[in-house]
Design a protein around this motif. Sequence first.
Motif, PDB file in Angstrom:
ATOM      1  N   ASP A   1       4.876  -5.229   3.849  1.00 20.62           N
ATOM      2  CA  ASP A   1       6.144  -5.116   4.559  1.00 20.62           C
ATOM      3  C   ASP A   1       6.237  -3.886   5.462  1.00 20.62           C
ATOM      4  O   ASP A   1       7.283  -3.624   6.052  1.00 20.62           O
ATOM      5  CB  ASP A   1       7.325  -5.139   3.576  1.00 20.62           C
ATOM      6  CG  ASP A   1       7.148  -4.221   2.381  1.00 20.62           C
ATOM      7  OD1 ASP A   1       6.011  -3.796   2.104  1.00 20.62           O
ATOM      8  OD2 ASP A   1       8.145  -3.930   1.684  1.00 20.62           O
ATOM      9  N   PHE A   2       5.133  -3.134   5.597  1.00 17.41           N
ATOM     10  CA  PHE A   2       5.059  -2.025   6.549  1.00 17.41           C
ATOM     11  C   PHE A   2       3.758  -2.155   7.335  1.00 17.41           C
ATOM     12  O   PHE A   2       2.687  -2.353   6.752  1.00 17.41           O
ATOM     13  CB  PHE A   2       5.088  -0.681   5.832  1.00 17.41           C
ATOM     14  CG  PHE A   2       6.337  -0.442   5.018  1.00 17.41           C
ATOM     15  CD1 PHE A   2       7.565  -0.306   5.636  1.00 17.41           C
ATOM     16  CD2 PHE A   2       6.279  -0.349   3.633  1.00 17.41           C
ATOM     17  CE1 PHE A   2       8.720  -0.082   4.896  1.00 17.41           C
ATOM     18  CE2 PHE A   2       7.421  -0.123   2.882  1.00 17.41           C
ATOM     19  CZ  PHE A   2       8.655   0.009   3.516  1.00 17.41           C
TER      20      PHE A   2
ATOM     21  N   THR B   1       9.787  -7.162   8.066  1.00 19.52           N
ATOM     22  CA  THR B   1      10.521  -8.085   7.198  1.00 19.52           C
ATOM     23  C   THR B   1      11.068  -9.214   8.064  1.00 19.52           C
ATOM     24  O   THR B   1      11.154  -9.080   9.288  1.00 19.52           O
ATOM     25  CB  THR B   1      11.671  -7.365   6.478  1.00 19.52           C
ATOM     26  OG1 THR B   1      12.551  -6.769   7.452  1.00 19.52           O
ATOM     27  CG2 THR B   1      11.134  -6.277   5.558  1.00 19.52           C
TER      28      THR B   1
ATOM     29  N   GLU C   1       8.462  -1.335   9.805  1.00 17.62           N
ATOM     30  CA  GLU C   1       8.779  -2.408   8.865  1.00 17.62           C
ATOM     31  C   GLU C   1       8.514  -3.792   9.463  1.00 17.62           C
ATOM     32  O   GLU C   1       8.697  -4.015  10.664  1.00 17.62           O
ATOM     33  CB  GLU C   1      10.248  -2.324   8.431  1.00 17.62           C
ATOM     34  CG  GLU C   1      10.544  -1.158   7.496  1.00 17.62           C
ATOM     35  CD  GLU C   1      10.914   0.121   8.194  1.00 17.62           C
ATOM     36  OE1 GLU C   1      11.505   0.990   7.550  1.00 17.62           O
ATOM     37  OE2 GLU C   1      10.585   0.256   9.400  1.00 17.62           O
TER      38      GLU C   1
ATOM     39  N   THR D   1      14.522  -4.766   2.953  1.00 15.03           N
ATOM     40  CA  THR D   1      13.664  -3.639   2.572  1.00 15.03           C
ATOM     41  C   THR D   1      13.971  -3.152   1.161  1.00 15.03           C
ATOM     42  O   THR D   1      13.062  -2.937   0.344  1.00 15.03           O
ATOM     43  CB  THR D   1      13.828  -2.486   3.576  1.00 15.03           C
ATOM     44  OG1 THR D   1      13.392  -2.924   4.864  1.00 15.03           O
ATOM     45  CG2 THR D   1      13.013  -1.276   3.160  1.00 15.03           C
TER      46      THR D   1
ATOM     47  N   THR E   1      10.024   6.225  11.421  1.00  9.88           N
ATOM     48  CA  THR E   1       9.877   4.788  11.192  1.00  9.88           C
ATOM     49  C   THR E   1       8.668   4.536  10.313  1.00  9.88           C
ATOM     50  O   THR E   1       7.730   5.343  10.274  1.00  9.88           O
ATOM     51  CB  THR E   1       9.717   4.018  12.515  1.00  9.88           C
ATOM     52  OG1 THR E   1       9.661   2.610  12.249  1.00  9.88           O
ATOM     53  CG2 THR E   1       8.442   4.412  13.238  1.00  9.88           C
TER      54      THR E   1
ATOM     55  N   VAL F   1      15.616   0.367   9.355  1.00  9.22           N
ATOM     56  CA  VAL F   1      15.054   0.056   8.038  1.00  9.22           C
ATOM     57  C   VAL F   1      15.099  -1.452   7.902  1.00  9.22           C
ATOM     58  O   VAL F   1      16.165  -2.050   7.864  1.00  9.22           O
ATOM     59  CB  VAL F   1      15.846   0.732   6.902  1.00  9.22           C
ATOM     60  CG1 VAL F   1      15.353   0.243   5.538  1.00  9.22           C
ATOM     61  CG2 VAL F   1      15.712   2.236   6.993  1.00  9.22           C
ATOM     62  N   GLY F   2      13.938  -2.093   7.838  1.00  9.14           N
ATOM     63  CA  GLY F   2      13.877  -3.539   7.953  1.00  9.14           C
ATOM     64  C   GLY F   2      13.781  -3.919   9.414  1.00  9.14           C
ATOM     65  O   GLY F   2      14.053  -3.118  10.315  1.00  9.14           O
ATOM     66  N   SER F   3      13.382  -5.151   9.696  1.00  8.91           N
ATOM     67  CA  SER F   3      13.120  -5.571  11.076  1.00  8.91           C
ATOM     68  C   SER F   3      14.363  -6.124  11.749  1.00  8.91           C
ATOM     69  O   SER F   3      15.104  -6.916  11.172  1.00  8.91           O
ATOM     70  CB  SER F   3      12.017  -6.635  11.096  1.00  8.91           C
ATOM     71  OG  SER F   3      10.793  -6.095  10.669  1.00  8.91           O
TER      72      SER F   3
END
Length: 350
Positions: A55-56, A13, A11, A258, A8, A317-319
């Motif tokens: 974004d991370f 977002t 992320e 992302t 991980t 990947v992405g929230s």
Amino acid sequence: MIELGISTFGETTPLEKTGETYSHEERIRQLVKEIELADSVGLDVYGIGEHHREDFAVSAPEIVLAAGAVNTQHIKLTSAVSILSSMDPVRLYQQYATIDALSNGRAEIMAGRGSFTESFPLFGYDLANYEELFDEKLDMLLRIKDETNLTWQGKHAQTVLNKPVYPRAVQEDFPVWVATGGHVESTVKIAQLGLPIVYAVIGAAPKHFKPLADAYRKIAANEGHPQNRIKVAAHSWGWIADDQSKAVEEYFYPNKQTVDNIAKDRPHWREMTKEDYLRSLSDQGATIVGDPDHVAQKIIHIIETLDLDRFFLHLPVGSLPHEDVLRAIELYGKEVAPRVRTYFENKKKA
């Protein structure tokens, strides 16, 4: 047996249903809970990547991994990756030796050049020295790993004359893996050093990485490196839900956020369309999304294709809502991993 784990980047977002974004501090606390759950459901390894972007959430994975070490018993804890080119190898070793102590011998380092470059100007490094920085610092890290007293004549790193580096790792042969996006030159260098390799299988289908994995093993063996050090791992994006169609539908939005963020800074990337997304889920893509049975079958396929020793599902990947992430980890450990392990156990017996 194959090791199964999670990677991980923490992320942050916007969430699809609310438009809200987890703060960095909240996401970091969530990661500790995710490590603890991954351990309790029987996963083998958990890796956190270093980034220096909005974004991370994680710029210092070693601190999060140290927090995760305290209340876990079995799971291995690794960076995924440490951007070695812009780090001090002495300090990096000391940090992960400390995690090794906290976890009683479960820490590892996964070194990488960094596909994002924000750390270079932040820490005063010239991108013109991108390759030289990594090669020198990797050599220095391996020297530190093997010798308590360090003597090093630095070009981009510091010069050190017979100074001890403490604490020492609990593990006598402390694991250092090297990650690559799939470059031939990187594969050759890693093989010549006899270090375990990790491929980021996030674009093309796994079969496109097979010639690289085969070449890595052949070169490493020809160099005389012991078989127990010649290991191949892969990391792929993915998501797990109880229902196949639900998983496919809910993963598109965070995945797109992302990819679109990355596309702003990289001319060879483009914003993700629904067609792009669905193609990535097909046999022609590397993204692994679905219910436990589908995910297990696709993981089995990538393991067999590349003859892997370890597989990371990058999740998510992405929230997505944290309760959904925890459910995905639970499904991975309790339903996906047993299917995968049973398949290979039966294959070994046959």
